[in-house]
Design an enzyme around this catalytic site. Structure first.
Site, PDB file in Angstrom:
ATOM      1  N   ARG A 206      13.674 -46.361 -11.725  1.00  0.00           N
ATOM      2  CA  ARG A 206      13.119 -47.146 -10.615  1.00  0.00           C
ATOM      3  C   ARG A 206      12.551 -48.477 -11.108  1.00  0.00           C
ATOM      4  O   ARG A 206      12.605 -49.489 -10.406  1.00  0.00           O
ATOM      5  CB  ARG A 206      12.004 -46.333  -9.955  1.00  0.00           C
TER       6      ARG A 206
ATOM      7  N   PHE B  77      15.929 -34.182  -7.360  1.00  0.00           N
ATOM      8  CA  PHE B  77      16.738 -33.457  -6.381  1.00  0.00           C
ATOM      9  C   PHE B  77      18.179 -33.284  -6.861  1.00  0.00           C
ATOM     10  O   PHE B  77      18.771 -32.223  -6.695  1.00  0.00           O
ATOM     11  CB  PHE B  77      16.720 -34.184  -5.035  1.00  0.00           C
TER      12      PHE B  77
ATOM     13  N   HIS C 283      15.503 -42.776 -10.092  1.00  0.00           N
ATOM     14  CA  HIS C 283      14.078 -42.440 -10.105  1.00  0.00           C
ATOM     15  C   HIS C 283      13.762 -41.320 -11.105  1.00  0.00           C
ATOM     16  O   HIS C 283      13.017 -40.384 -10.814  1.00  0.00           O
ATOM     17  CB  HIS C 283      13.595 -42.047  -8.704  1.00  0.00           C
TER      18      HIS C 283
ATOM     19  N   ARG D 172      18.736 -48.660 -11.223  1.00  0.00           N
ATOM     20  CA  ARG D 172      19.200 -48.145  -9.920  1.00  0.00           C
ATOM     21  C   ARG D 172      19.865 -49.269  -9.127  1.00  0.00           C
ATOM     22  O   ARG D 172      20.816 -49.046  -8.374  1.00  0.00           O
ATOM     23  CB  ARG D 172      18.041 -47.535  -9.126  1.00  0.00           C
TER      24      ARG D 172
ATOM     25  N   ASP E 245       4.672 -41.778  -6.952  1.00  0.00           N
ATOM     26  CA  ASP E 245       5.232 -40.593  -6.294  1.00  0.00           C
ATOM     27  C   ASP E 245       4.730 -39.300  -6.944  1.00  0.00           C
ATOM     28  O   ASP E 245       4.799 -38.229  -6.337  1.00  0.00           O
ATOM     29  CB  ASP E 245       6.763 -40.625  -6.339  1.00  0.00           C
TER      30      ASP E 245
ATOM     31  N   GLU F 211      20.790 -32.010  -0.206  1.00  0.00           N
ATOM     32  CA  GLU F 211      21.482 -32.314  -1.461  1.00  0.00           C
ATOM     33  C   GLU F 211      22.526 -31.267  -1.836  1.00  0.00           C
ATOM     34  O   GLU F 211      23.610 -31.595  -2.343  1.00  0.00           O
ATOM     35  CB  GLU F 211      20.470 -32.464  -2.603  1.00  0.00           C
TER      36      GLU F 211
END
Length: 313
Positions: free
Chosen positions: A167, A83, A109, A10, A117, A58
């Site tokens: 990530r 998302f 991610h 990322r 998460d 989004e």
């Protein structure tokens, strides 16, 4: 012995966008209130007028990107994979895929390495979702060098591209003079004669370590990096498996619909062979430290080595 350099892909995404921004004024980066996490904030700092924060919306961001593409801009939309591919599927399909617009999707991610998460954010289905969209290119880079090259290649490619980033910081493995990135072309990282192991993304470096472990047990594994899952390098898959007669796929994704499915489709049609799919079984992820989750799900070098050894026996 020097320490292995590790960089999250990322981070590579944000840096590559900034590199491209210096060369191309038609590049627009859109984010959904996650610029710090997706690392598009690096681009924002350099080109504030060309970084648009669309908020936690989004689907709206995707519509805006589609409109920009029809006006000659090259938009990169950015969010977490859950998302960008999940919540956003209908808009990606109908607003980008159906008209085949020149929009790039930077999905960060991805996989269980999102860690604490938890299952709601650990997207294990995104490759499967994006593979279903006609004309969508899917790239899952293995390290910093490959991720940067993939972003540049995505910009040059005319049409929709889904870029999958992680990530967790991963080892740099492509730092060699002859390295060349090409959409749709895999790379043999290690020659072998007993079994061919196709890996993608974060799992490429783990698979290379697993191959070293297998050598101690007398198993010679050929390791192939499949960074482009669609269009997949069918020619390389067939030629490599024709040597070993056995194939394994390794991915930080569900074994349903991802790299394992893509390789199985090629083999069934062109070169039938015994295949083992290593990935997340038909289940959700869970909250926990990323490295511990990778170990628990058998996606670390030791877990991969054991599964391949059992498969060979």
């Amino acid at each position: 012995m020097s320490e292995i350099k590790k960089i999250a892909t990322r981070e590579s995404y944000g840096n590559a966008l900034t590199e491209l921004g210096k060369e191309h004024e038609n590049l627009i980066v859109l984010d959904a209130d996650l610029a710090e996490a997706t690392k598009t904030g690096i681009f924002k700092k350099a080109f504030p007028d060309r970084h648009w924060d669309c908020g936690i919306a989004e689907c709206n961001m995707t519509g805006i990107a589609a409109g920009l593409a029809t006006c000659g801009k090259v938009p990169f939309i950015s969010s977490f994979a859950m998302f960008a591919a999940g919540r956003n599927f209908e808009q990606v399909r109908n607003s980008i895929g159906y008209p085949h617009l020149n929009v790039k999707i930077g999905a960060t991610h991805a996989g269980i390495s999102v860690g604490e998460d938890g299952a709601t954010h650990q997207c294990l289905e995104d490759i499967a979702l994006m593979r279903e969209i006609p004309g969508m290119v899917i790239i899952n880079p293995a390290d910093d060098i490959e991720a940067r090259a993939a972003v540049h290649a995505a910009y040059e490619h005319e049409g929709p591209v889904y870029l999958r980033f992680g990530r967790l910081a991963v080892p740099v493995i492509n730092d060699r003079p002859d390295y060349k990135f090409e959409i749709g072309k895999g790379t043999v990282l290690k020659e072998g004669s007993d079994v061919t192991v196709f890996a993608t993304g974060l799992e490429v470096s783990e698979t290379l370590e697993a191959a070293k472990m297998l050598e101690k047990d007398g198993i010679s594994a050929e390791v192939v990096n499949i960074h482009t899952i669609k269009p997949i390098d069918a020619e390389l898959i067939v030629s490599s498996v024709s040597k070993t007669k056995k194939a394994v796929t390794v991915e930080e994704h569900s074994i349903i619909g991802g790299l394992g499915s893509a390789v199985a489709e090629v083999l069934c049609e062109k070169a039938p062979a015994k295949l083992l799919r290593i990935g997340v079984e038909d289940r959700f992820g869970e909250s926990g430290p990323a490295v511990e989750l990778i170990q628990k799900y058998g996606l670390d070098a030791a877990g991969i080595s054991k599964k391949i050894k059992d498969f060979m026996e």
